[in-house]
Each structure stands twice: as C-alpha cells, then as structure tokens.
Design a protein around this motif. Structure first.
Motif, PDB file in Angstrom:
ATOM      1  N   GLU A  50       0.823  -1.211   0.000  1.00 37.37           N
ATOM      2  CA  GLU A  50       0.000   0.000   0.000  1.00 37.37           C
ATOM      3  C   GLU A  50       0.860   1.265   0.000  1.00 37.37           C
ATOM      4  O   GLU A  50       0.509   2.274  -0.578  1.00 37.37           O
ATOM      5  CB  GLU A  50      -0.943  -0.008   1.214  1.00 37.37           C
ATOM      6  N   VAL A 183      -1.631  -5.190  13.429  1.00 34.36           N
ATOM      7  CA  VAL A 183      -2.852  -5.977  13.671  1.00 34.36           C
ATOM      8  C   VAL A 183      -3.307  -6.504  12.311  1.00 34.36           C
ATOM      9  O   VAL A 183      -3.651  -5.723  11.429  1.00 34.36           O
ATOM     10  CB  VAL A 183      -3.973  -5.105  14.276  1.00 34.36           C
ATOM     11  N   PRO A 184      -3.273  -7.827  12.126  1.00 33.97           N
ATOM     12  CA  PRO A 184      -3.678  -8.347  10.811  1.00 33.97           C
ATOM     13  C   PRO A 184      -5.117  -7.966  10.491  1.00 33.97           C
ATOM     14  O   PRO A 184      -5.980  -8.004  11.360  1.00 33.97           O
ATOM     15  CB  PRO A 184      -3.560  -9.866  10.981  1.00 33.97           C
ATOM     16  N   ARG A 185      -5.352  -7.568   9.237  1.00 38.28           N
ATOM     17  CA  ARG A 185      -6.696  -7.173   8.820  1.00 38.28           C
ATOM     18  C   ARG A 185      -7.578  -8.402   8.662  1.00 38.28           C
ATOM     19  O   ARG A 185      -7.082  -9.522   8.500  1.00 38.28           O
ATOM     20  CB  ARG A 185      -6.629  -6.393   7.511  1.00 38.28           C
ATOM     21  N   GLY A 191     -12.449  -9.750  -1.522  1.00 37.72           N
ATOM     22  CA  GLY A 191     -11.291 -10.641  -1.400  1.00 37.72           C
ATOM     23  C   GLY A 191     -11.717 -12.091  -1.304  1.00 37.72           C
ATOM     24  O   GLY A 191     -11.135 -12.977  -1.938  1.00 37.72           O
TER      25      GLY A 191
END
Lengths: 260, 386
Positions: A50, A183-185, A191
């Motif tokens: 990103e 923090v993992p999304r 998706g």
C-alpha cells in the motif's frame, strides 16, 4: 516492489490437545489455520504494498489442503499464491524446508521476503533465517516495527529481550516479524470472492530445480529421537541467615551443582 | 434452522459474524459507557466491503440486495445495536441516491459510499415533524444555481460523522405533501452545521445530532428526482430500508437469547442449573419461537423486495413491527432469566434491552407501521368489496 510472504498452515492450537502418553498432538478433528505470526507477515506485506506499490505473493509448502491457507491470504488482499506441494517434500526438517522455499522464492524473484518469527507447531524459529542463508541475503529477525523503507534500504526495530535495536539493512533482505508489528486485517467480501476463484500456482521439486534427495525427508539431516515436554524442576531453597552466612551457603550450593 | 443461503450469503454472514465477535464484542460496553462513535469499527466494516453490499457493481459495490444487507445487519446487531445503527443508517441515507439519483449523482457519490470512504445520513425528522412527516418546516428556496436551505433537522443518526446527507425540505408549501423535495447536502457546504449531541437511553455508540441549515447553499444539481418528489423519495426509501430494522430486531434478540441460554445452563439454584426448571425453560422456549418466526418473516420479506416487487410497504411494515416487538420482548425476558445478573452492566443484556427499545420507535414507530398496514388492508378490502 516484489514482496514474498512465507506462511505455514498449522493446527489451531486453541483446539488442540496433547496425548499425555505419547506427548504428540492429537490432530484428529482439529481445524487448520494460518500460523498466527504469519498473519502479521501477510499484514506487513500488504502495508508495504500500500505504501510502495508492487505485488504481494504468498507461498507455502505443504499438502494439497494447504491451499486453504493460501486462499485465506488472498481474501485478505495478496495478489498471488504459490503452493509448493510434492510427495518428495514430505517429512522435511527446517533445512530441507528452507532450501525448498528459497528455491521457489529465487524462481519468483523478490525485493523483500517476510516470514512470521516462528510456527506455533514446530516453534524452531529457524526457517526464516535459513531461507535468507540459502538466498544469500541478509536477514533481520524479530522485527516489531518498520520505520522506513526505500528502494535500497530499510530501517527496522528488532525486538530484544530488553528494549529493541534499530537496524538499517540493504535490500533485498528477509525479515521475520513478531506480533507487535501490526494488527492483521480481516478479509474483505471482494477478497473472499476473488479467493474462491483464484488460481493457485503449484510447484514441485522439478519446477524449482532441486534434486529429489535434497528435499523432504531425504534432504533432512535432523532425526527426531523422542518428543517430550521438558520436565520442570520445582526444587528450590531459600537463603537464610546473615549476609555472610548466606554467601557461604550459596557458594557451597553452587559447588555442589558444579557451577563453580 | 437452514435458510438455504447461497455461498455468497454465507460468506457475508461469516465475515460479519467474525467482525462482530473479534472487533465489536470486546469494545461494545466501553463505547456504550462513553457514548463514543465507533470510528475504528466503521473502518473495519469499510475495509471488509460491508458498505458496498447493496450498491450496484458498476459503482464499486457488490450488487446484492435487501437479504444480503439484512444478513450483515443481523450479525452486527447480535453484538451491538449501536454499531449496527450507525451501519444501517448509512444504507438508509444511501437509498434516496440509489433509487432516485441521476447517473451523475450516482457516479459522484456511490463509489465513495460503497468503499466506506464516505458515511451517509438521512434527514427527515424535525422538532415538529416525526410521525407526521407533512409537518416539515425546513425550506429550500431556489435562487439561481442554488437551493437555499433554512431550518432544523432533529435526531439525525450519523449527524456530524457523515459526509453526505439526504435531506427532505419544503420547496412549495402551498402544494402540501407535493411541495417537498429531497437534496444531497455535503458536510462543509456553506451554512450547514450541527447542533447538540443527544444523550440516549440506548444505542449509545451511535451518534444522534441536529442538522442546522442557515441559508445553506446547495447546488441545484443536488436535487434528488424532481421538485415536489420529496415525500415519494422519503416514503420509498423507508419502504426499502425498514426491513433492515427488522433484521436489527432479529439480531439483538438472538444476542440476548444466547446470553440468557448460556447463563441458565451455568447458574445453579436449589442445587440445579436453573435451565432444568420448567419455568425457565418455557421462557427460553418462547424466546426461541419468537426469534425464529421473526427471522423467517424478515428473510421472506427481504427476498420479496429483492424479487423486484412493488407492493412492499405492507409486508415490510409487518416485518419491522413483528421483529422489533420480538426484540423488545426477548431482550426483556433475557434480563428476567438472568435476574440480578441480567440487570447489572457486567453482563450485556441490560444494554441489549435498553438498545432494543429504539427499534419500536425509529424509522416509523410501530404504531405508524400498523397505520401503513391498516391502510393497505383498506385498499385490499375495497378491491374485494368495491
């Protein structure tokens, strides 16, 4: 930027039980998850993309059902997924695993490789650094913060027992990450839909150009003699008396233990 | 019970449930206590594409319908009605654009809404216009390339937090109900500000404020539909969105029921878990019956709406009334089953009971819903008897 994330599918230890007689995992009926540390590696990869653009490729070595873990990664937003699956890969120790992963990574091309610090089933924390050795690139383990990244270099916070080191390293390199990093999304609906249809590339030992006797059990010098939970010694003694008496007593005790 | 969801519908349910359990449950009590808007949760919902469920694909959404939105709303409501209100009010504010927007308006606003980059609010209610929407006093006067809005909107969900507002105002008072028009107003437009933040009994994670228009200049191309269509826009929007309130009812009732069930299994009195007493079992059985009946009705009506049916007013009102009356009853019973524990803030059911009450009030009180049903019945009777 070409970002590679290595993941491992592991049994969900929240559900797992240990057979007390054999000290091995009871795997029946236990669901599989992406190794939790690898979730942070995926998130790190997505955040780098990103910020810097490029692609994130997730790879894993495992049986055909490990494809599930790759689809989950795609649902979080990674661009492509590669499954290293081959009967010859079975029974690999960390050395053979690292050699295999490195072979695939070299074939895919990379600027940065990101791994979780360790898997919660094997707990060795060896595969990440070993992959870096096979690739002939530097690595930084236990990364808790990515401070800065350019085309040539990266500045990282490496977690230490007390505090952290600030490390500057050139690219390409490999990092292993700890859970403090991010923090993992959660996955997204788009998706998940993409993950359902996505094509998963499959590599065998031939595809990555490594001899059969260098992968899997045959390529693994490690031999597991026994698996057991380390015994905890609960013995303890409390020092008493004046400071002089305590010192004398302590020296005696240490001599008995052959520590001095 | 299996409602034969498609793969995609199951996907929405599972992801909404994961968000509810991992992200919402841990913070709901604190957000309620602090009366704090759940900005971070809104970002999670945005990232998960939850805001795009009912937006057509050509505008960046998933192109699904009322049922899919109900599934998401139900799961979020099971964890926190305050958060699901912020989420559902966004859909309420978006329907006027979806149903009546021009191609330009849709292109301009829907992609940001679908991606969750911009939050929306719907503004109809005023101090003197609640159930009686014809009492609207906010005016919009055309001057050159602008409409000049003046007036006050009250109890507007998402006010202050939203970027886009669909507002009903009077353009020609002489025409009565045909003198209202709908506008898209953006935060930051000249003469548009926000009034006091309301202190509420429940749904305290949602924000409720006044909108103040003082010579607010709205570009004339921001009118929705034509001048005079304001009430049609409002009524058709409410017909469409009402089912979502029904889904909120099912969700909060389900959440309270699960808490009560778990508690009844664990709580020991007279030497036995209280669930072994028939008096408690019967309360739980009634709760379960009502929830399943409400869910079946909500899903059926949502499917009917998605079939493209036009006569949805009556059935959507039925689903709203039934499911929200069930929500009030079931959450109250959950507190009763849990006794003193249920009344304490340490457990989530007192909040659910406080939260549930609004469902019988907002987006048309349940009495107004019964009026809608009654009027439809009169029409049907006239057809039968002439």
């Amino acid at each position: 930027m070409r970002i590679i994330v290595c993941v491992k599918q592991v049994p969900d230890t929240a559900e797992v039980k240990i057979n007390p007689e054999t000290n091995t995992l009871i795997r029946e009926g236990v669901s599989s998850i992406i190794n939790p540390y690898d979730m942070h590696a995926i998130e790190a990869g997505l955040q780098l993309k990103e910020k810097k653009g490029g692609t994130v490729t997730v790879i894993t070595m495992g049986p055909p059902q490990a494809e599930e873990a790759l689809r989950e990664a795609i649902s979080m937003g990674v661009d492509e997924a590669v499954l290293l699956t081959d009967r010859a890969f079975a029974g690999a120790d960390t050395l053979a695993t690292s050699r295999t992963l490195a072979g695939a990574i070299r074939k895919l091309g990379f600027d940065i490789v990101i791994c979780g610090k360790q898997a919660i089933d094997g707990d060795t924390a060896q595969v990440g650094p070993e992959v870096a050795e096979f690739l002939g690139i530097p690595h930084v383990a236990y990364v808790k913060k990515i401070e800065e990244i350019t085309e040539e270099k990266i500045v990282l916070y490496r977690m230490m027992e007390e505090g952290y080191d600030v490390v500057e390293a050139p690219l390409p390199l490999l990092i292993t990450v700890v859970k403090e990093l991010n923090v993992p999304r959660l996955p997204s609906l788009k998706g998940k839909m993409r993950a359902k249809k996505a094509e998963i590339k499959r590599f065998t030992h031939k595809d990555i150009g490594i001899e059969e006797d260098r992968v899997g059990l045959r390529g693994s010098p490690t031999q597991v003699k026994n698996i057991f939970a380390p015994e905890r010694k609960k013995e303890r003694k409390i020092l008493q008396g004046s400071p002089e008496e305590q010192v004398e007593w302590l020296i005696e005790e240490l001599k008995k233990l052959k520590c001095i | 019970m299996d409602y034969f969801f498609t793969e995609e519908q199951k996907m929405i349910r599972d992801l909404a449930r994961q968000i509810a359990e991992e992200k919402i449950v841990p913070v709901r009590a604190e957000l309620d206590e602090k009366e704090e808007f759940p900005r971070e949760i809104m970002e999670v919902l945005a990232q998960s594409d939850m805001f795009g469920i009912f937006v057509p694909e050509e505008y960046g959404g998933l192109g699904m319908g009322a049922l899919e939105l109900c599934i998401a709303v139900e799961e979020l409501s099971r964890a926190c009605l305050g958060i699901s209100t912020s989420y559902a009010a966004n859909a309420l504010g978006t329907y006027p654009i979806l149903l009546f927007g021009t191609e330009e308006q849709k292109k301009k606003y829907l992609p940001d809404i679908a991606a969750g980059r911009k939050l929306v609010a719907f503004a109809l209610t005023e101090p003197n216009a609640g159930s009686d929407a014809a009492g609207i006093q906010t005016t919009a006067k055309k001057e050159g390339d602008y409409y000049i809005l003046n007036g006050l909107k009250q109890w507007i969900t998402n006010a202050g937090e939203a970027d886009i507002y669909t507002v009903i105002a009077i353009t020609d008072r002489a025409k009565g109900a045909r003198g209202a028009s709908a506008f898209i107003v953006e935060k930051g437009m000249e003469g548009f500000s926000f009034g006091k933040k309301e202190k509420k009994m429940g749904i305290r994670a949602s924000v409720t404020r006044e909108l103040i228009f003082e010579n607010c200049k709205v570009p004339k191309e921001n009118i929705l539909g034509r001048e005079g269509m304001g009430f049609i826009v409002a009524m058709r929007t409410l017909d469409q969105s009402r089912i979502g309130v029904g889904a909120q009812g099912v969700g909060v009732a389900q959440g309270a029921f699960e808490e009560a069930l778990k508690f009844a299994k664990q709580r020991v009195q007279f030497g036995k878990p209280i669930i072994s007493f028939q008096a408690v079992q019967h309360i739980l059985a009634d709760m379960a019956i009502q929830i399943e009946a409400a869910r079946s009705l909500v899903y059926s009506v949502a499917r009917y709406i998605d079939s493209g049916a036009k006569d949805i007013s009556k059935v959507s009102a039925m689903a709203k009334v039934f499911a929200t009356d069930v929500a009030m009853k079931v959450t109250t019973d959950a507190v009763q089953v849990m006794g003193g524990a249920g009344y304490m803030r340490e457990y989530p059911v007192e909040k659910m009971m406080r939260d549930a009450k609004i469902l019988q009030i907002y987006e048309g009180t349940n009495q107004i819903q019964r009026n809608i049903i009654g009027q439809a019945l009169i029409k049907e009777a006239t057809k039968l008897t002439g």
